[in-house]
Enzyme design. Structure first.
Site, short mmCIF file in Angstrom:
data_model
loop_
_atom_site.label_atom_id
_atom_site.label_comp_id
_atom_site.label_asym_id
_atom_site.label_seq_id
_atom_site.Cartn_x
_atom_site.Cartn_y
_atom_site.Cartn_z
N TYR A 30 0.83 -1.20 0.00
CA TYR A 30 0.00 0.00 0.00
C TYR A 30 0.86 1.26 0.00
O TYR A 30 1.99 1.25 0.51
CB TYR A 30 -0.88 0.06 1.26
CG TYR A 30 -1.85 -1.06 1.44
CD1 TYR A 30 -3.17 -0.94 1.02
CD2 TYR A 30 -1.46 -2.26 2.05
CE1 TYR A 30 -4.08 -1.98 1.19
CE2 TYR A 30 -2.36 -3.30 2.22
CZ TYR A 30 -3.66 -3.15 1.80
OH TYR A 30 -4.56 -4.18 1.98
N ASP A 65 -9.48 7.11 10.08
CA ASP A 65 -9.14 7.80 8.83
C ASP A 65 -9.87 9.15 8.80
O ASP A 65 -10.67 9.46 9.69
CB ASP A 65 -9.42 6.95 7.60
CG ASP A 65 -10.91 6.60 7.45
OD1 ASP A 65 -11.77 7.30 8.04
OD2 ASP A 65 -11.21 5.63 6.73
#
Length: 308
Positions: free
Chosen positions: A67, A81
């Site tokens: 990622y 997030d």
């Protein structure tokens, strides 16, 4: 039926299930499955299995993944997030060197507590469903492995990094944990999955691109056949009609009943527990077989041929 694996580039705003649903419409086929959930806000590589290829889903979920993540220090949210509600803020007074040292300390085996906003199930209910009801429950830490974490850019409070990790790892939680260890909080601002096993961003196609390719009759150009997923294994074929019939029904075979492709003689020298690809003599892929020296037999491990 279309069989194989497509390397899909999931765009922001789609869930992994959305991608499967849209592909069913594009390909006019129901038997489709994805190989690991990506959050709706995340983008990147999402291998999708078609037809007999759906038997690969579990195997590919276990693959190592890479990622590219953007860590935002100084902020904590309930979802870990930037899409969530801010639960805490703190000034970012750490130095770049301290950030680099902290991130380096996460390389290797770690214990990670899954976030409440995740698809893990507890007593039949997904954690994010409980979280939306305002319920938080205790979660057991799980062992995960960070094989490599490379810092790509530091512009505090932002840190861009590339992470290669094991299955079951939450990059959101990594960002949260880094922030907590630094004492200033942290959450994930952006996530791009760049690789899943052998599939990377360079060979990925958006849903619109796939629809156009299908419309032009060129799907075979981007479809990875099921047997190619095992390209590292040796290839064998049934040596006679009797062996073919046994293989069609998923039965064990003696080494003398198969021949290595490219060789004329039957049999072969196998290492203990060696796995190999097996085909019928007409080239039809049967599946993966494994040799057992104690029995002097090869037995099926994973079959992709419908039994007769």
């Amino acid at each position: 039926m279309i069989n194989g694996v497509l390397n899909v580039w999931k765009e922001a705003g789609f869930t992994s299930h959305d991608v499967v649903a849209k592909l069913r419409g594009i390909l006019h086929q129901k038997k489709i499955g994805h190989t690991g959930t990506l959050d709706p806000d995340a983008t990147g590589v999402l291998p999708v299995c078609l037809g007999k290829g759906t038997r690969l889903c579990d195997m590919m979920t276990d693959e190592t993944k890479t990622y590219e993540a953007l860590l935002h220090l100084g902020i904590a949210t309930d979802t870990q997030d930037m899409s969530g509600t801010v639960t805490a803020e703190a000034p970012v007074t750490v130095t770049e060197e301290e950030v680099r040292d902290c991130i380096a300390s996460f390389v290797g085996e770690q214990q990670q507590v899954p976030p409440m906003y995740s698809a893990l199930k507890v007593n039949g209910k997904k954690l994010y469903e409980l979280a939306r009801e305002g319920i938080e429950i205790e979660r057991k830490a799980r062992t995960v492995h960070f094989y490599e974490i490379s810092i790509l850019e530091v512009k505090l409070p932002l840190v861009r990094m590339e992470v290669t990790c094991s299955k079951g790892t939450y990059i959101r939680t990594l960002c949260h944990d880094i922030g907590e260890k630094l004492g200033c909080h942290g959450c994930m601002e952006q996530l791009i999955r760049t690789r899943v096993g052998q599939f990377d961003r360079n060979g990925a196609h958006t849903l619109d691109e796939i629809a156009a390719i299908v419309g032009e009759g060129r799907l075979s150009e981007i479809l990875v056949p099921v047997d190619e997923m095992f390209a590292a294994l040796r290839s064998f074929a049934t040596a006679d009609d009797h062996a073919k019939k046994l293989a069609e029904n998923g039965n064990p075979l003696k080494p003398a009943q198969i021949r290595e492709i490219g060789e004329t003689a039957s049999g072969g020298d196998f290492a203990e527990d060696e796995e190999f690809r097996l085909y019928l003599d007409d080239g039809t892929f049967v599946g993966i077989y494994q040799y057992r020296s104690s029995q002097n037999l090869t037995r099926p491990v994973k079959l992709f041929l419908e039994r007769t």
